[in-house]
Design a protein around this motif. Structure first.
Motif, short mmCIF file in Angstrom:
data_model
loop_
_atom_site.label_atom_id
_atom_site.label_comp_id
_atom_site.label_asym_id
_atom_site.label_seq_id
_atom_site.Cartn_x
_atom_site.Cartn_y
_atom_site.Cartn_z
N UNK A 127 105.41 -61.66 -11.30
CA UNK A 127 104.31 -62.24 -10.52
C UNK A 127 103.81 -63.56 -11.12
N UNK A 128 104.72 -64.33 -11.71
CA UNK A 128 104.43 -65.65 -12.25
C UNK A 128 105.49 -66.62 -11.74
N UNK A 129 105.20 -67.92 -11.72
CA UNK A 129 106.15 -68.89 -11.16
C UNK A 129 107.34 -69.16 -12.07
N UNK A 130 107.34 -68.60 -13.26
CA UNK A 130 108.49 -68.69 -14.17
C UNK A 130 108.64 -67.33 -14.87
N UNK A 131 109.88 -66.96 -15.12
CA UNK A 131 110.14 -65.74 -15.88
C UNK A 131 110.11 -66.08 -17.37
N UNK A 132 109.28 -65.36 -18.10
CA UNK A 132 109.17 -65.51 -19.54
C UNK A 132 109.64 -64.20 -20.14
N UNK A 133 110.56 -64.29 -21.08
CA UNK A 133 111.16 -63.10 -21.68
C UNK A 133 110.81 -63.04 -23.16
N UNK A 134 110.40 -61.86 -23.63
CA UNK A 134 110.05 -61.66 -25.03
C UNK A 134 110.90 -60.50 -25.54
N UNK A 135 111.64 -60.75 -26.62
CA UNK A 135 112.50 -59.73 -27.23
C UNK A 135 111.91 -59.32 -28.56
N UNK A 136 111.67 -58.01 -28.69
CA UNK A 136 111.12 -57.49 -29.94
C UNK A 136 112.23 -57.32 -30.98
N UNK A 137 111.82 -57.27 -32.22
CA UNK A 137 112.73 -57.04 -33.34
C UNK A 137 113.11 -55.56 -33.33
N UNK A 138 114.33 -55.26 -33.70
CA UNK A 138 114.80 -53.88 -33.76
C UNK A 138 113.85 -53.04 -34.62
N UNK A 139 113.49 -51.88 -34.10
CA UNK A 139 112.58 -50.98 -34.80
C UNK A 139 111.13 -51.12 -34.38
N UNK A 140 110.80 -52.17 -33.63
CA UNK A 140 109.42 -52.34 -33.16
C UNK A 140 109.19 -51.42 -31.97
N UNK A 141 108.07 -50.75 -31.97
CA UNK A 141 107.70 -49.85 -30.88
C UNK A 141 107.11 -50.63 -29.72
N UNK A 142 107.56 -50.37 -28.49
CA UNK A 142 106.98 -51.09 -27.35
C UNK A 142 105.52 -50.70 -27.12
N UNK A 143 105.14 -49.49 -27.51
CA UNK A 143 103.76 -49.05 -27.29
C UNK A 143 102.81 -49.62 -28.33
N UNK A 144 103.25 -49.78 -29.56
CA UNK A 144 102.37 -50.25 -30.62
C UNK A 144 102.50 -51.76 -30.81
N UNK A 145 103.53 -52.20 -31.54
CA UNK A 145 103.71 -53.62 -31.80
C UNK A 145 103.94 -54.40 -30.50
N UNK A 146 104.65 -53.80 -29.56
CA UNK A 146 104.90 -54.48 -28.29
C UNK A 146 103.62 -54.81 -27.56
N UNK A 147 102.71 -53.86 -27.53
CA UNK A 147 101.42 -54.09 -26.87
C UNK A 147 100.64 -55.19 -27.58
N UNK A 148 100.70 -55.21 -28.91
CA UNK A 148 100.01 -56.23 -29.69
C UNK A 148 100.62 -57.61 -29.42
N UNK A 149 101.94 -57.69 -29.37
CA UNK A 149 102.63 -58.96 -29.09
C UNK A 149 102.22 -59.47 -27.71
N UNK A 150 102.27 -58.60 -26.70
CA UNK A 150 101.94 -59.03 -25.33
C UNK A 150 100.47 -59.41 -25.21
N UNK A 151 99.60 -58.72 -25.94
CA UNK A 151 98.18 -59.06 -25.96
C UNK A 151 98.00 -60.46 -26.54
N UNK A 152 98.70 -60.74 -27.65
CA UNK A 152 98.60 -62.06 -28.29
C UNK A 152 99.15 -63.19 -27.40
N UNK A 153 100.09 -62.88 -26.52
CA UNK A 153 100.70 -63.89 -25.65
C UNK A 153 99.97 -64.06 -24.32
N UNK A 154 99.16 -63.10 -23.94
CA UNK A 154 98.56 -63.09 -22.60
C UNK A 154 97.78 -64.37 -22.27
#
Length: 172
Positions: A130-157
């Protein structure tokens, strides 16, 4: 019979060059494929690059090689952001994951919609919807999408909301 006897040694050089090029450099910088966005998408990706935080989930900025306004990284090994990527195949409509695929889930964090995909190597990748460009973020192996992933996306929002307007991205 020696199958290499009749093959020129020159054929080995390109194969060796490809193998060496795929290895990490001595400075531990990540290397990533740089997207090739259209002109409209390139403009908002450059705006995003200027708005990105210096730290992400406590990790310092560590941009991948080759340097580009369409890529960014944080930490070592790096969390990688790529702007101007093509629409993921599992994204049927903006903001919607295809079917009931447990490895592709749609959701939102601080006003930014994302498609979350588990990759074959066990890592997680997030792509804006739902944005005019696709932005892709790849986590480091071993990072949890629920914990660190949520923090990363919060920091990028904030940066994504500031630079990438709501809308429909090119279907390319």
């Amino acid at each position: 019979m020696n199958i290499f006897r009749h093959r020129p040694l020159g054929l080995l050089a390109p194969a060796l060059l490809v193998a060496v090029a795929g290895c990490a450099t001595a400075d531990d910088s990540a290397t990533v494929a740089v997207p090739s966005p259209d002109a409209k998408t390139a403009k908002v990706c450059r705006e995003l690059h200027r708005a990105l935080p210096r730290k992400l989930d406590g990790r310092d900025r560590n941009d991948p090689r080759p340097r580009s306004a369409y890529t960014a990284g944080w930490g070592n090994p790096a969390i990688i952001l790529r702007c101007g990527v093509v629409r993921p195949p599992k994204m049927v409509d903006p903001g919607v994951a295809q079917g009931d695929d447990p490895d592709a889930v749609a959701g939102g964090v601080n006003g930014v919609d994302w498609l979350m995909e588990k990759q074959s190597d066990g890592t997680w990748r997030f792509t804006t919807a739902s944005r005019v460009a696709y932005v892709q973020v790849s986590l480091v192996k071993g990072m949890s999408p629920q914990d660190e992933g949520a923090s990363v996306l919060t920091d990028l929002a904030a940066a994504v909301k500031k630079a990438i307007p709501r809308g429909i991205a090119s279907m390319r």
